[in-house]
Structures are given as C-alpha cells and as structure tokens.
Design a protein around this motif. Structure first.
Motif, PDB file in Angstrom:
ATOM      1  N   ARG A  27       7.920   5.130   1.445  1.00 47.64           N
ATOM      2  CA  ARG A  27       6.909   4.076   1.320  1.00 47.64           C
ATOM      3  C   ARG A  27       6.149   4.214   0.004  1.00 47.64           C
ATOM      4  NH1 ARG A  27       3.942   0.660   5.183  1.00 47.64           N
ATOM      5  NH2 ARG A  27       2.135  -0.115   4.061  1.00 47.64           N
ATOM      6  N   ILE A  28       5.875   5.441  -0.424  1.00 40.36           N
ATOM      7  CA  ILE A  28       5.220   5.660  -1.715  1.00 40.36           C
ATOM      8  C   ILE A  28       6.108   5.126  -2.843  1.00 40.36           C
ATOM      9  CG2 ILE A  28       4.324   7.375  -3.329  1.00 40.36           C
ATOM     10  CD1 ILE A  28       3.854   9.203  -0.884  1.00 40.36           C
ATOM     11  N   THR A  55       0.848  -1.191   0.000  1.00 42.87           N
ATOM     12  CA  THR A  55       0.000   0.000   0.000  1.00 42.87           C
ATOM     13  C   THR A  55       0.884   1.242   0.000  1.00 42.87           C
ATOM     14  OG1 THR A  55      -0.091   0.065   2.415  1.00 42.87           O
ATOM     15  CG2 THR A  55      -1.853  -1.129   1.290  1.00 42.87           C
ATOM     16  N   PRO A  56       0.375   2.377  -0.526  1.00 41.17           N
ATOM     17  CA  PRO A  56       1.200   3.581  -0.570  1.00 41.17           C
ATOM     18  C   PRO A  56       1.303   4.314   0.762  1.00 41.17           C
ATOM     19  CG  PRO A  56      -0.889   4.000  -1.611  1.00 41.17           C
ATOM     20  CD  PRO A  56      -0.857   2.541  -1.276  1.00 41.17           C
ATOM     21  N   VAL A  57       0.437   3.995   1.700  1.00 42.05           N
ATOM     22  CA  VAL A  57       0.447   4.689   2.992  1.00 42.05           C
ATOM     23  C   VAL A  57       0.126   3.694   4.102  1.00 42.05           C
ATOM     24  CG1 VAL A  57      -1.987   5.386   2.890  1.00 42.05           C
ATOM     25  CG2 VAL A  57      -0.393   6.730   4.214  1.00 42.05           C
ATOM     26  N   ASP A  58       0.758   3.905   5.255  1.00 39.44           N
ATOM     27  CA  ASP A  58       0.451   3.110   6.435  1.00 39.44           C
ATOM     28  C   ASP A  58      -0.815   3.683   7.047  1.00 39.44           C
ATOM     29  OD1 ASP A  58       0.478   1.420   8.552  1.00 39.44           O
ATOM     30  OD2 ASP A  58       2.329   2.181   9.453  1.00 39.44           O
ATOM     31  N   THR A  59      -1.876   2.895   7.142  1.00 43.53           N
ATOM     32  CA  THR A  59      -3.171   3.417   7.562  1.00 43.53           C
ATOM     33  C   THR A  59      -3.339   3.494   9.072  1.00 43.53           C
ATOM     34  OG1 THR A  59      -4.114   1.208   7.437  1.00 43.53           O
ATOM     35  CG2 THR A  59      -4.329   2.621   5.499  1.00 43.53           C
ATOM     36  N   ILE A  60      -2.465   2.885   9.834  1.00 42.83           N
ATOM     37  CA  ILE A  60      -2.627   2.903  11.291  1.00 42.83           C
ATOM     38  C   ILE A  60      -2.199   4.248  11.890  1.00 42.83           C
ATOM     39  CG2 ILE A  60      -2.051   1.747  13.453  1.00 42.83           C
ATOM     40  CD1 ILE A  60      -3.794   0.106  11.505  1.00 42.83           C
ATOM     41  N   PRO A  61      -0.902   4.616  11.863  1.00 47.18           N
ATOM     42  CA  PRO A  61      -0.549   5.924  12.431  1.00 47.18           C
ATOM     43  C   PRO A  61      -0.737   7.028  11.396  1.00 47.18           C
ATOM     44  CG  PRO A  61       1.445   4.761  11.875  1.00 47.18           C
ATOM     45  CD  PRO A  61       0.284   3.842  11.540  1.00 47.18           C
ATOM     46  N   LYS A  62      -1.335   8.120  11.817  1.00 49.89           N
ATOM     47  CA  LYS A  62      -1.499   9.275  10.942  1.00 49.89           C
ATOM     48  C   LYS A  62      -0.229  10.109  10.995  1.00 49.89           C
ATOM     49  CE  LYS A  62      -6.052   8.969  10.075  1.00 49.89           C
ATOM     50  NZ  LYS A  62      -6.757   9.169   8.864  1.00 49.89           N
ATOM     51  N   ILE A  63       0.191  10.638   9.853  1.00 50.04           N
ATOM     52  CA  ILE A  63       1.358  11.515   9.811  1.00 50.04           C
ATOM     53  C   ILE A  63       0.955  12.852  10.423  1.00 50.04           C
ATOM     54  CG2 ILE A  63       2.995  12.712   8.335  1.00 50.04           C
ATOM     55  CD1 ILE A  63       2.674  10.509   6.324  1.00 50.04           C
ATOM     56  N   SER A  64       1.797  13.354  11.282  1.00 56.22           N
ATOM     57  CA  SER A  64       1.494  14.599  11.972  1.00 56.22           C
ATOM     58  C   SER A  64       2.699  15.517  11.925  1.00 56.22           C
ATOM     59  CB  SER A  64       1.129  14.303  13.430  1.00 56.22           C
ATOM     60  OG  SER A  64       1.003  15.496  14.153  1.00 56.22           O
ATOM     61  N   ALA A  65       2.477  16.799  12.175  1.00 56.56           N
ATOM     62  CA  ALA A  65       3.572  17.764  12.234  1.00 56.56           C
ATOM     63  C   ALA A  65       4.246  17.749  13.600  1.00 56.56           C
ATOM     64  CB  ALA A  65       3.048  19.157  11.925  1.00 56.56           C
ATOM     65  N   ALA A  66       3.768  16.941  14.524  1.00 61.71           N
ATOM     66  CA  ALA A  66       4.271  16.952  15.892  1.00 61.71           C
ATOM     67  C   ALA A  66       5.402  15.958  16.140  1.00 61.71           C
ATOM     68  CB  ALA A  66       3.118  16.661  16.842  1.00 61.71           C
TER      69      ALA A  66
END
Length: 140
Positions: free
Chosen positions: A72-73, A9-20
């Motif tokens: 990952r992409i 998959t192009p993105v890991d769906t469990i953790p959301k990418i954040s600016a933090a």
C-alpha cells in the motif's frame, strides 16, 4: 508495481497492523529490501515516515498483512511521485511549531506515539516522532 492503481493514503487507518495475524510471509529478503529502500526515501518524503517505521517493527515475524501494508505504501508513492521536501523563499520568517500524540495507539504494546514539526516561514526545518518508552494507563 509501476502500473499499479495508486492509493490515496499510505496506510489504512481503520484496522491497526498487529503481530497477531496468522499467515506467515515467506520471502523475507524481498520485504527487507523494500523496507530498506523506503527508509532511505523517508529523508525527503516525510509523509511516509510513520508508516515506514511501523512496517519495520515486524521484520522479525513477518506476516501477509505486513506485506500488504508495504505494498500500500508503494501504491501511495506511485500516485504521489511529485511530492517531497522542498525549500522555498518565504515572505514570512515566523517560527511555528506543532505537536500531536495518540493515546495507546499500538495494538500490541499499547504505547503512545508523539511527534512535532517546526516551520520557519513556509519551510519545514525540523520534525520528530517517537513511540513512548512507558505504558500510560490514563490520559489525565
């Protein structure tokens, strides 16, 4: 990354990418160059449009986690080189439309993302995704 292990998959769906996240990524020119190339590729690879838009959000404050998402992409693309937008003659000429939205999906702004796609027969002819400009406090 020509010999990398492909990602399903192009993105890991469990953790959301954040600016933090904490660790900054130093090579901004490499990141921006890769993102520009991926933006160009989204014209024919609709399956990566959302995730490429998402990694573009962090160009002003780049972190290691964002570079991992970008890699990952690239790993996904390595395993799906034969994917793309193809138009075929179709036995049906029906017009079908699908739409979907998430509710508060962005961990930073809590804004929703919505989108639609339109098919003529078996061919995709139009699509659109957008982050909503306002914050919704209820799904009702």
């Amino acid at each position: 990354m020509l010999s990398c292990k492909p990602s399903p998959t192009p993105v890991d769906t469990i953790p959301k990418i954040s600016a933090a996240t904490t660790t900054p990524f130093e090579d901004l020119s490499l990141y921006r160059s890769l993102v520009r190339a991926l933006q160009y590729l989204t014209f024919t690879r609709l399956d990566i449009t959302y995730v490429v838009q998402h990694v573009c959000l962090f160009m002003h404050d780049l972190r290691e986690e964002h570079m991992h998402a970008l890699k990952r992409i690239l790993r996904y693309l390595q395993g799906t080189m034969d994917f793309g937008l193809h138009l075929y003659s179709s036995s049906t000429s029906s017009l079908r439309s699908y739409t979907d939205a998430d509710w508060g999906g962005c961990p930073d702004t809590r804004r929703s993302t919505s989108g639609y796609c339109v098919f003529l027969g078996d061919n995709l002819i139009s699509w659109f995704t957008k982050r909503q400009p306002t914050l919704s406090r209820s799904s009702a």
